[in-house]
Motif scaffolding. Structure first.
Motif, mmCIF file in Angstrom:
data_model
loop_
_atom_site.group_PDB
_atom_site.id
_atom_site.type_symbol
_atom_site.label_atom_id
_atom_site.label_comp_id
_atom_site.label_asym_id
_atom_site.label_seq_id
_atom_site.Cartn_x
_atom_site.Cartn_y
_atom_site.Cartn_z
ATOM 1 N N LEU A 1 -5.894 6.262 1.211
ATOM 2 C CA LEU A 1 -6.273 6.668 2.563
ATOM 3 C C LEU A 1 -5.445 5.920 3.607
ATOM 4 C CD1 LEU A 1 -8.142 8.276 4.415
ATOM 5 C CD2 LEU A 1 -9.791 6.389 4.260
ATOM 6 N N THR A 2 -5.349 4.611 3.447
ATOM 7 C CA THR A 2 -4.557 3.811 4.379
ATOM 8 C C THR A 2 -3.086 4.202 4.305
ATOM 9 O OG1 THR A 2 -6.104 1.979 4.011
ATOM 10 C CG2 THR A 2 -4.043 1.460 5.120
ATOM 11 N N GLY A 3 -2.604 4.456 3.085
ATOM 12 C CA GLY A 3 -1.206 4.841 2.907
ATOM 13 C C GLY A 3 -0.878 6.173 3.557
ATOM 14 N N LEU A 4 -1.802 7.121 3.484
ATOM 15 C CA LEU A 4 -1.577 8.419 4.112
ATOM 16 C C LEU A 4 -1.377 8.258 5.609
ATOM 17 C CD1 LEU A 4 -1.504 11.515 4.222
ATOM 18 C CD2 LEU A 4 -4.015 11.502 4.241
ATOM 19 N N PHE A 5 -2.224 7.439 6.237
ATOM 20 C CA PHE A 5 -2.103 7.235 7.679
ATOM 21 C C PHE A 5 -0.911 6.350 8.021
ATOM 22 C CE2 PHE A 5 -6.191 9.183 7.712
ATOM 23 C CZ PHE A 5 -6.319 9.728 8.983
ATOM 24 N N ALA A 6 -0.471 5.541 7.074
ATOM 25 C CA ALA A 6 0.752 4.765 7.280
ATOM 26 C C ALA A 6 1.950 5.705 7.357
ATOM 27 C CB ALA A 6 0.925 3.752 6.155
ATOM 28 N N VAL A 7 1.990 6.697 6.465
ATOM 29 C CA VAL A 7 3.075 7.684 6.483
ATOM 30 C C VAL A 7 3.022 8.513 7.767
ATOM 31 C CG1 VAL A 7 4.065 9.701 5.329
ATOM 32 C CG2 VAL A 7 3.185 7.806 3.970
ATOM 33 N N ILE A 8 1.809 8.907 8.177
ATOM 34 C CA ILE A 8 1.651 9.670 9.419
ATOM 35 C C ILE A 8 2.129 8.845 10.609
ATOM 36 C CG2 ILE A 8 -0.013 10.723 11.008
ATOM 37 C CD1 ILE A 8 -1.722 11.425 8.552
ATOM 38 N N GLY A 9 1.719 7.557 10.645
ATOM 39 C CA GLY A 9 2.128 6.693 11.749
ATOM 40 C C GLY A 9 3.630 6.499 11.806
ATOM 41 N N HIS A 10 4.251 6.323 10.640
ATOM 42 C CA HIS A 10 5.701 6.151 10.593
ATOM 43 C C HIS A 10 6.427 7.430 11.003
ATOM 44 C CE1 HIS A 10 9.529 4.479 9.138
ATOM 45 N NE2 HIS A 10 9.768 5.680 8.640
ATOM 46 N N SER A 11 5.888 8.562 10.601
ATOM 47 C CA SER A 11 6.534 9.851 10.873
ATOM 48 C C SER A 11 6.290 10.338 12.290
ATOM 49 C CB SER A 11 6.030 10.907 9.883
ATOM 50 O OG SER A 11 6.275 10.518 8.550
ATOM 51 N N TYR A 12 5.066 10.129 12.782
ATOM 52 C CA TYR A 12 4.700 10.624 14.109
ATOM 53 C C TYR A 12 4.082 9.498 14.944
ATOM 54 C CZ TYR A 12 5.154 14.974 11.487
ATOM 55 O OH TYR A 12 5.612 15.985 10.689
#
Length: 234
Positions: free
Chosen positions: A101-112
């Motif tokens: 869950l944290t990793g998914l939002f880490a990818v979202i934060g990095h991407s957008y």
């Protein structure tokens, strides 16, 4: 406690991983925005092609660390403090769910990232950091495939996409082979799969160039490049 961590983990991951080392270092050191150079992507590959080795490895290190720190912290806390099974001192199931869950939002934060008008990187290094928290054995497989492809075909995008797509496939096979379906682990693998698919989607223009034969090859230890004008590639 588990609900608090499930909320705070993704929020902190998005905000922390939104800080982009390629953008920060390019502005501080070279007085340029990496998003106006070369392919326009705010990531390690474009940074190295335009500014060379000297600071590129710091970009790579910081991208890995920012994800690893926030994912490791919240997944470990969730593993220790999850109230789903009081008889277990440390829940590996809760750990994996927290990491996914944290990793998914880490990818979202990095991407957008909210800091840069939602224009960030493509998320490979963040995804690479995440896979080790899901299963270190899968992490070894991903790293081996990535390096093997990078040193043979020499396409960074292809190496990143192919190696990361292997990870959810292996995790699903491992889950199915258990013979029993644990809802928490199913959620964890599903969320992780979503993060990989997001990373692949962020490479959709690279995929187009790979199909047309116009994708640039990458040399991990090649000579430094001069700063190139923005070609509008992503």
């Amino acid at each position: 406690m588990d609900i608090f961590l499930l909320i705070m983990g993704p929020i902190c991951a998005y905000l922390l991983c939104g800080a982009n080392p390629a953008i920060i270092i390019s502005k501080l050191v070279y007085k340029k925005d990496i998003r106006t150079c070369g392919s326009g992507n705010a990531g390690f590959t474009n940074f190295k092609r335009n500014f060379g080795h000297k600071w590129a490895w710091w970009v790579l290190l910081f991208d890995l660390l920012k994800a690893g720190i926030v994912i490791g912290l919240f997944s470990t806390l969730l593993g220790f403090f999850s109230g789903w099974d009081p008889s277990v001192h440390f829940s590996t199931e809760a750990f994996k769910l927290g990491a996914a869950l944290t990793g998914l939002f880490a990818v979202i934060g990095h991407s957008y990232p909210i800091y840069y008008k939602f224009k960030g990187g493509k998320g490979f290094l963040v995804s690479l950091s995440l896979v080790w928290f899901m299963d270190w054995r899968v992490g070894l497989i991903v790293l081996a495939v990535f390096l093997a492809l990078l040193f043979t075909v020499k396409y960074m995008s292809l190496s990143a996409i192919a190696s990361m797509l292997i990870a959810p496939i292996v995790l699903w096979i491992m889950e199915i082979s258990k013979g029993t379906w644990n809802p928490v682990e199913i959620w964890a693998v599903s969320l992780y799969t979503a993060s990989v698919l997001l990373m692949v989607w962020r490479h959709h223009e690279n995929i187009g160039r790979l199909l047309t034969g116009t994708e640039k090859k990458f040399s991990l230890f090649g000579k430094n490049s001069k700063v190139e004008p923005n070609t509008q590639e992503k």
